[in-house]
Scaffold this active site. Structure first.
Site, PDB file in Angstrom:
ATOM      1  CB  CYS A 182      -1.076   0.147   0.965  1.00 44.27           C
ATOM      2  SG  CYS A 182      -1.568   1.739   1.448  1.00 44.27           S
ATOM      3  CB  CYS A 238       0.712   1.124   4.172  1.00 40.27           C
ATOM      4  SG  CYS A 238      -1.405   1.087   4.160  1.00 40.27           S
TER       5      CYS A 238
END
Length: 468
Positions: free
Chosen positions: A375, A378
């Site tokens: 991600c 992230c």
């Protein structure tokens, strides 16, 4: 229940088996109802918290007394964080200097093929166009001449000096951090990101990649569960990683997508309980990591006070300098918690230098794993917070070891940005846990009691029906 009348002799064996069969039926029903009760609870569909984050042990959830291995107690930390540190940090990270972070977002995972999938648009990062981030950030730093470099002399190899040169700041540098894997001098692959436009919160990041990240960090680079006979340096590494892990889980719980169709965001207290509050060790490690990073910031006070917070906006830059001084020299903090963490107790003994190199290598591996996060948002916050933690390690242990003995202590601009943003995220997590912890646990107890009562009522009804 009344005892049934005795049966006739011809069916005695069959009837003697009935109580056992009824007991077996009751037991099966009880197990089934317990399973239904557990499955009826709503658990968020996100990557699970690695078991390496701490073992769940029952006990009091109210945290009092000294934070383990630190020099401040929980009550003081909560009070100082709420009254002093958190308000300053919230204002500080919103200013231009700390708002823009330089990161290498596109890179191959050095350990396995990326198979992560992001479910939400919130997983992607909005990068800054060249005309948005401050002009001084674009200018490369040419470095210092050798004659301007100051040595930290007379420091025994096996001991840690708590002080830094009081006239250390000579301008922002472009050098690698020995604790992290990214090449910070490779500006061609770096991009600036506005952190205010890319908040750290729930992204829907799931799958094998999401689970594999934390498993790899704990299995390969720090112990799953620290044992009593483990050296305090390795325990400290575990606690730092566990504390960071807990903090990230708190951020997800505090900024959770409750209704995707309505784009409604809010708090997920069930997630907060199941991922953090349920395990006292994880809360303890969160406070430990917070105090560790706070100690790094206060130790580098002279350096950070002299640093240039130039973004080309004089008003905002003066405000930045003022807030930095408030953070570094706050009298309430200095009187209540003058030494958040005592780093001088680490790396003692003849094996200190070798142990430090080993742990430094492990932390570099952890930073490299951030390239494997599937991600993008992230990965951004993972890189920032790991760099911030690496910067704290660099500050606390900068004047010990062959890598730093013959050169002046210096920080990159990006390291300072990461360090302050990390401290802010930890501060936010501590504040959220302190504010929501007791009420969340009470809600979970009531929910558990209510679920059990409903299950017991159903069980009684089924037993009554079976009897009839």
């Amino acid at each position: 229940m009344a005892e049934e009348p005795a049966p006739v002799a011809a069916g005695a064996d069959a009837v003697r088996r009935r109580p056992r069969r009824r007991a077996a039926v009751a037991g099966a029903l009880l197990v089934a109802l317990l399973a239904v009760a557990v499955s009826s609870r709503s658990f968020p569909a996100i990557s699970s918290y690695s078991r390496g984050g701490g073992c769940g042990c029952p006990g009091a959830k109210k945290y009092t007394g000294m934070v383990e291995d630190c020099c401040c107690d929980y009550e003081t930390v909560d009070a100082i964080n709420e009254e002093v540190l958190n308000p300053i940090l919230q204002d500080l990270v919103a200013l231009p200097f700390f708002r823009y972070f330089k990161a290498k977002l596109w890179c191959d995972c050095p350990f396995w093929p990326d198979d992560g999938m992001c479910r939400l648009r919130d997983c992607s990062v909005c990068e800054c166009p060249d005309n948005e981030f401050p002009e001084p950030f674009k200018k490369p730093y040419s470095g210092l001449s050798p004659e301007n470099m100051k040595c930290q002399e007379g420091k025994p190899e096996a001991t840690v000096d708590r002080t830094l040169d009081t006239k250390v700041f000579k301008g922002w540098v472009e050098t690698d951090n020995p604790w992290t894997a990214d090449d910070e001098t490779d500006n061609a692959e770096m991009t600036y990101v506005n952190l205010q436009l890319n908040p750290e919160r729930y992204t829907g990041y799931t799958g094998d990649s999401a689970r594999r990240i934390w498993d790899s960090i704990y299995k390969e680079n720090c112990p799953r569960y620290p044992s009593e006979d483990m050296c305090q340096e390795k325990k400290a590494l575990y606690k730092l990683i566990s504390g960071l892990h807990s903090s990230i889980s708190v951020h997800i719980a505090s900024g959770y997508l409750l209704d995707e169709s309505a784009n409604e965001w809010g708090h997920n207290l069930t997630l907060l309980h199941d991922r953090v509050l349920k395990y006292p060790e994880r809360v303890q490690n969160l406070y430990f990591t917070y105090l560790f990073v706070l100690r790094a910031v206060t130790k580098a006070a002279d350096y950070l006070e002299q640093a240039e917070y130039n973004t080309g906006n004089p008003v905002e830059d003066l405000k930045t300098q003022s807030l930095v001084k408030q953070l570094l020299y706050n009298q309430k903090l200095r009187s209540a918690c003058p030494l958040p963490f005592d780093e001088a107790k680490l790396w003692q003994g003849e094996n200190g230098p070798e142990l430090k190199q080993e742990i430094q290598k492990q932390f570099r591996n952890i930073s490299a794993i951030m390239d494997c996060v599937g991600c993008e948002k992230c990965r951004l916050w993972g890189k920032l917070q790991v760099l911030g933690l690496g910067t704290a390690l660099k500050i606390l242990f900068s004047v010990d070891g062959e890598n730093h003995l013959n050169q002046q202590f210096q920080l990159q601009r990006n390291e300072v940005i990461a360090l302050v943003n990390l401290l802010n995220r930890l501060s936010e997590s501590v504040k959220f846990v302190h504010e929501k912890g007791s009420s969340t646990e009470e809600i979970m107890k009531q929910h558990s009691s209510s679920t059990w009562q409903k299950g017991a009522s159903k069980l009684n009804l089924k037993l009554y029906s079976a009897k009839k």
